[in-house]
Structures are given as structure tokens and as C-alpha cells.
Design a protein around this motif. Structure first.
Motif, PDB file in Angstrom:
ATOM      1  N   ALA A   1       0.820  -1.219   0.000  1.00  0.00           N
ATOM      2  CA  ALA A   1       0.000   0.000   0.000  1.00  0.00           C
ATOM      3  C   ALA A   1       0.854   1.269   0.000  1.00  0.00           C
ATOM      4  N   PRO A   2       1.846   1.396   0.897  1.00  0.00           N
ATOM      5  CA  PRO A   2       2.672   2.612   0.852  1.00  0.00           C
ATOM      6  C   PRO A   2       3.488   2.735  -0.429  1.00  0.00           C
ATOM      7  N   PHE A   3       3.894   1.605  -1.013  1.00  0.00           N
ATOM      8  CA  PHE A   3       4.629   1.669  -2.284  1.00  0.00           C
ATOM      9  C   PHE A   3       3.758   2.279  -3.373  1.00  0.00           C
ATOM     10  N   ILE A   4       2.521   1.806  -3.480  1.00  0.00           N
ATOM     11  CA  ILE A   4       1.609   2.344  -4.493  1.00  0.00           C
ATOM     12  C   ILE A   4       1.294   3.807  -4.199  1.00  0.00           C
ATOM     13  N   GLN A   5       0.995   4.101  -2.934  1.00  0.00           N
ATOM     14  CA  GLN A   5       0.646   5.473  -2.570  1.00  0.00           C
ATOM     15  C   GLN A   5       1.776   6.437  -2.918  1.00  0.00           C
ATOM     16  N   LYS A   6       2.995   5.996  -2.716  1.00  0.00           N
ATOM     17  CA  LYS A   6       4.162   6.838  -3.006  1.00  0.00           C
ATOM     18  C   LYS A   6       4.279   7.142  -4.495  1.00  0.00           C
ATOM     19  N   HIS A   7       3.794   6.228  -5.334  1.00  0.00           N
ATOM     20  CA  HIS A   7       3.945   6.395  -6.778  1.00  0.00           C
ATOM     21  C   HIS A   7       2.757   7.081  -7.450  1.00  0.00           C
ATOM     22  N   ILE A   8       1.625   7.170  -6.741  1.00  0.00           N
ATOM     23  CA  ILE A   8       0.463   7.846  -7.336  1.00  0.00           C
ATOM     24  C   ILE A   8       0.752   9.329  -7.463  1.00  0.00           C
ATOM     25  N   ILE A   9       0.522   9.841  -8.666  1.00  0.00           N
ATOM     26  CA  ILE A   9       0.787  11.247  -8.965  1.00  0.00           C
ATOM     27  C   ILE A   9      -0.536  11.994  -8.991  1.00  0.00           C
ATOM     28  N   GLU A  10      -0.645  13.022  -8.174  1.00  0.00           N
ATOM     29  CA  GLU A  10      -1.832  13.876  -8.226  1.00  0.00           C
ATOM     30  C   GLU A  10      -1.728  14.741  -9.482  1.00  0.00           C
ATOM     31  N   ALA A  11      -2.543  14.437 -10.463  1.00  0.00           N
ATOM     32  CA  ALA A  11      -2.434  15.103 -11.767  1.00  0.00           C
ATOM     33  C   ALA A  11      -2.672  16.605 -11.635  1.00  0.00           C
ATOM     34  N   THR A  12      -1.742  17.374 -12.170  1.00  0.00           N
ATOM     35  CA  THR A  12      -1.869  18.819 -12.083  1.00  0.00           C
ATOM     36  C   THR A  12      -2.961  19.336 -13.002  1.00  0.00           C
ATOM     37  N   GLN A  13      -3.635  20.372 -12.566  1.00  0.00           N
ATOM     38  CA  GLN A  13      -4.679  21.014 -13.361  1.00  0.00           C
ATOM     39  C   GLN A  13      -4.218  22.377 -13.871  1.00  0.00           C
ATOM     40  N   LYS A  14      -2.952  22.676 -13.642  1.00  0.00           N
ATOM     41  CA  LYS A  14      -2.418  23.942 -14.149  1.00  0.00           C
ATOM     42  C   LYS A  14      -0.959  23.752 -14.536  1.00  0.00           C
ATOM     43  N   ARG A  15      -0.453  24.620 -15.393  1.00  0.00           N
ATOM     44  CA  ARG A  15       0.945  24.570 -15.803  1.00  0.00           C
ATOM     45  C   ARG A  15       1.800  25.325 -14.795  1.00  0.00           C
ATOM     46  N   PHE A  16       3.029  24.823 -14.610  1.00  0.00           N
ATOM     47  CA  PHE A  16       3.898  25.449 -13.620  1.00  0.00           C
ATOM     48  C   PHE A  16       4.269  26.885 -13.983  1.00  0.00           C
ATOM     49  N   ASP A  17       4.184  27.232 -15.293  1.00  0.00           N
ATOM     50  CA  ASP A  17       4.577  28.582 -15.715  1.00  0.00           C
ATOM     51  C   ASP A  17       3.370  29.461 -16.018  1.00  0.00           C
ATOM     52  N   ASP A  18       2.184  29.076 -15.509  1.00  0.00           N
ATOM     53  CA  ASP A  18       0.991  29.883 -15.763  1.00  0.00           C
ATOM     54  C   ASP A  18       1.135  31.308 -15.232  1.00  0.00           C
ATOM     55  N   PHE A  19       1.939  31.453 -14.158  1.00  0.00           N
ATOM     56  CA  PHE A  19       2.084  32.782 -13.558  1.00  0.00           C
ATOM     57  C   PHE A  19       2.692  33.786 -14.549  1.00  0.00           C
ATOM     58  N   ALA A  20       3.432  33.270 -15.537  1.00  0.00           N
ATOM     59  CA  ALA A  20       4.103  34.153 -16.495  1.00  0.00           C
ATOM     60  C   ALA A  20       3.282  34.363 -17.760  1.00  0.00           C
ATOM     61  N   GLY A  21       2.086  33.774 -17.803  1.00  0.00           N
ATOM     62  CA  GLY A  21       1.257  33.887 -19.000  1.00  0.00           C
ATOM     63  C   GLY A  21       0.480  35.186 -19.049  1.00  0.00           C
ATOM     64  N   SER A  22      -0.269  35.346 -20.108  1.00  0.00           N
ATOM     65  CA  SER A  22      -1.096  36.545 -20.279  1.00  0.00           C
ATOM     66  C   SER A  22      -2.233  36.219 -21.224  1.00  0.00           C
ATOM     67  N   GLU A  23      -3.227  37.079 -21.269  1.00  0.00           N
ATOM     68  CA  GLU A  23      -4.345  36.879 -22.183  1.00  0.00           C
ATOM     69  C   GLU A  23      -3.859  37.026 -23.626  1.00  0.00           C
ATOM     70  N   ILE A  24      -4.587  36.381 -24.536  1.00  0.00           N
ATOM     71  CA  ILE A  24      -4.206  36.428 -25.948  1.00  0.00           C
ATOM     72  C   ILE A  24      -4.382  37.840 -26.493  1.00  0.00           C
ATOM     73  N   ASP A  25      -3.293  38.342 -27.045  1.00  0.00           N
ATOM     74  CA  ASP A  25      -3.293  39.657 -27.686  1.00  0.00           C
ATOM     75  C   ASP A  25      -2.712  39.446 -29.083  1.00  0.00           C
ATOM     76  N   GLU A  26      -3.588  39.483 -30.111  1.00  0.00           N
ATOM     77  CA  GLU A  26      -3.173  39.149 -31.466  1.00  0.00           C
ATOM     78  C   GLU A  26      -2.072  40.063 -31.967  1.00  0.00           C
ATOM     79  N   ASN A  27      -2.157  41.334 -31.666  1.00  0.00           N
ATOM     80  CA  ASN A  27      -1.114  42.271 -32.118  1.00  0.00           C
ATOM     81  C   ASN A  27       0.228  41.946 -31.467  1.00  0.00           C
ATOM     82  N   LYS A  28       0.170  41.576 -30.178  1.00  0.00           N
ATOM     83  CA  LYS A  28       1.396  41.215 -29.475  1.00  0.00           C
ATOM     84  C   LYS A  28       2.018  39.960 -30.077  1.00  0.00           C
TER      85      LYS A  28
END
Length: 353
Positions: A316-343
Motif C-alpha cells: 500500500a505505501p509503495f503504491i501510494q508513493k507512486h500515485i501522482i496527483e495530476a496537475t490542473q495547471k501549468r507550472f509557468d501559468d504565472f508568467a502567462g497573459s491573455e491572448i493579444d493578437e497584435n502582441k
């Protein structure tokens, strides 16, 4: 991506005549105390489930589920590995495989096969009554004795063999389809479905039946020296069940893949407890999570060295250690911005209209 569920445990190898391993309540209490969240039930164990009754009675299934859930557990899947094996048996193996059938069907291959098919039909209905969407089994084998053939296979033998195998399974698959349950074949040496090529042959002969799926167990691929990581890349859309079992392959100048008729402990390829063999579970859990495989991680204890008591405790602890909580966001989302076509055009060096 999806977070793998678990840890769970396949109860088959832990059954015993001694308490707590001789009853459903005893096994549930034990599994919960070991840290498991789910149990996979072998349906040939009548001390755990009455398969025919489960197929016929939703009330019985509700009571069964309630009993399991009272211990903080879920039923992950039902298993008909032994019955599935008996759907297709070459006569050379009749005597040995008779051990998997009730006494009244021994020495009678035709009636034994009919019994096995009925068992699978019950399993389809029982799974639905238990609100399960997937089911684990074996394909059986008509061709395994020709896997390393001498003399060579006659032309047309493979076509005939897989045609017959599909013919036997199609009515079963149709019943599972009617019940809305996938049939997950454990890809396993000794079965006609033992690697990717044979799985695809079966898929073709069943006209790509939408209920034909895979129970993924990397240990069986180590023994074949098959790339079990790339297997996920090819077949992740079909993987609906997952056994966490390890294996190692240590060839010498005296023995290799075929094992020299040795006992498990003496073979070059042998099953081990998760983490004690050669399987890269870290990459497997990453791949299955990345591909969004909606599976339970189920410990299957089969080790030629470590005791089942220690295996269950560490599983049980072996499996629990390997289960990955799937991320729902990207690690670099903080550096993103809204889509600006001209930009965007400026970044690409394009002129604005």
C-alpha cells in the motif's frame, strides 16, 4: 490527465483457510488495516462472492457493496481469470486446467468450456449490478504450444486459431457490451493474448469490438523482454486495469527466457515484490497519468522470495508513493497573459494590418 486511484489489492493470492483470510469481512478488515482503499475480487472464491447470485440480484450486490464500504473500501473490479482461461484450452493442457473447474466438469472439456462461458456471462451482469465498468480476465489459449514452433506452423494455423478464439469470445463480449462493461484481458505468457501483436490479432478478429481492453501488468513483459514502457505509448487507449507487480530478468550462460524447467526461484525471469525487481514503476505511473488512464493501481502479490505478509504490508505505501496527483495547471501559468493578437504578431516579427 487523470490521477490514478489506489492503493488497492487483488485478494486471490491472500486467500487461506485461516482467519482473517477465509471470508469477505475478514479480508476487508485486513485490507483496510494494511492501508488499502480498494479490493479486486476473484469470483471463483465462493467465500468472497456468489457470482450467480450477484448476476441475478441487485439487492445481493447492494448488500455486498455495503459490507465492503463499511470498512472504508471499494470494489475495484471483479476477476474471472481462471474461468476465462477455460474458455479456450488446448487438449494438451486439459488435465492441468481441470483444476480450475468444479469437479462435475472435470474430464469433460466441452461441458467445462460451457461452464466457463456461463461464468463470464454471470460476471457481466454481476459487474453491472455492482456498478463496475471494467472486468479482468484471461483469454485462454489454443495456440500457445506453437509460440516457439518446431516443426514450423502450417500456413493458415494462426488465422484459424484466432478466428476460433474470437468466435468463442464474441458472445461474451456482446453480453458485456449490453451491460456497459469493458473486458480487460491480462496480457500474459501462456495466453493467446500475450503481447501487442497478439492483442492486435484478437482485436482484428473481433472486428475491433469496443469492449476489448487491456489489463496492464508490466511483470509479464519483463519476462518476455518486451518494452513495457513503449507498450503504454501504443496501447494506452485500451488500458483500463493495472496490476502493480514486479519482475526481474537475470540471464546466465545456463538459462534464459525459457527457464530450463526450473521452479520460479531458479528461473532467469521471475516475479518479485514491487520495488524489488527491474520494473520502472516511476515512469509507468507517470505515463499512465499523462495519458489519462482511468485505472486503479492494484497490488498483485506474487514474489518468489518475499512473504505475502511483508508484501501486503509494503504494497500500500509503495503504491501510494507512486500515485501522482495530476496537475490542473501549468507550472509557468504565472508568467502567462491573455491572448493579444497584435502582441503575437510582434513576437513573430509580423506586421500589423
Amino acid at each position: 490527465m487523470k490521477t490514478i486511484k489506489g492503493p488497492a489489492v487483488f485478494l486471490a493470492q491472500f486467500m487461506d483457510d485461516k482467519e482473517p483470510f477465509n471470508s469477505l469481512e475478514g479480508m476487508c478488515k485486513w485490507a483496510s488495516s494494511q492501508g488499502y482503499k480498494g479490493i479486486q475480487i476473484p469470483t471463483w472464491e465462493t467465500r468472497l462472492i456468489d457470482l450467480k447470485k450477484a448476476a441475478e440480484s441487485k439487492t445481493y450486490c447492494d448488500e455486498l457493496k455495503g459490507k465492503v464500504e463499511s470498512y472504508g473500501l471499494q470494489i475495484t473490479e471483479l476477476s474471472t481469470h481462471l474461468q476465462g482461461q477455460l474458455v479456450a484450452v488446448h487438449p494438451a493442457y486439459d488435465i492441468m486446467f481441470d483444476n480450475f473447474a468444479p469437479d462435475e466438469y472435470k474430464n469433460n472439456p466441452k461441458e467445462r468450456t460451457k461452464w466457463a462461458v456461463d461464468q463470464l456471462m454471470y460476471a457481466a451482469k454481476a459487474s453491472r449490478n455492482l456498478d463496475l465498468d471494467v472486468h479482468g480476465t484471461f483469454s485462454g489459449a489454443l495456440l500457445w504450444h506453437t509460440a516457439h514452433p518446431w516443426p514450423q506452423r502450417p500456413d493458415g494455423l494462426l488465422e484459424m486459431g484466432f478466428t476460433e478464439l474470437a468466435k468463442r469470445w464474441l458472445p461474451i463480449l456482446n453480453e458485456f457490451d449490453e451491460q456497459g462493461v469493458d473486458v480487460c484481458y491480462e496480457i500474459h505468457p501462456g495466453e493467446d493474448l500475450h503481447d501487442g501483436v497478439t492483442f492486435e490479432r484478437f482485436l482484428d478478429h473481433t472486428h475491433h469490438h469496443n469492449r476489448v481492453k487491456i489489463l496492464y501488468d508490466p511483470s509479464h513483459f519483463v519476462l518476455q523482454q518486451l518494452d513495457y514502457i513503449e507498450y503504454i505509448d501504443y496501447y494506452h487507449d485500451y488500458i483500463k486495469m493495472f496490476h502493480v507487480k514486479d519482475a526481474e530478468f537475470n540471464p546466465t550462460g545456463k538459462k534464459g527466457m525459457f527457464g530450463g524447467y526450473g521452479d520460479w526461484r531458479d528461473r532467469a525471469g521471475r516475479y518479485r515484490h514491487p520495488g524489488d525487481g527491474h520494473v520502472d514503476f516511476k515512469t509507468i505511473f507517470s505515463k499512465l497519468t499523462e495519458y489519462g488512464c482511468d485505472v486503479w493501481a492494484v497490488l498483485e502479490w506474487e514474489c518468489c522470495i518475499k512473504s505475502p505478509e511483508q508484501g501486503a504490508k509494503e504494497g500500500a505505501p509503495f503504491i501510494q508513493k507512486h500515485i501522482i496527483e495530476a496537475t490542473q495547471k501549468r507550472f509557468d501559468d504565472f508568467a502567462g497573459s491573455e491572448i493579444d493578437e497584435n502582441k503575437l504578431k510582434r513576437i513573430l516579427g509580423l506586421k500589423n494590418d
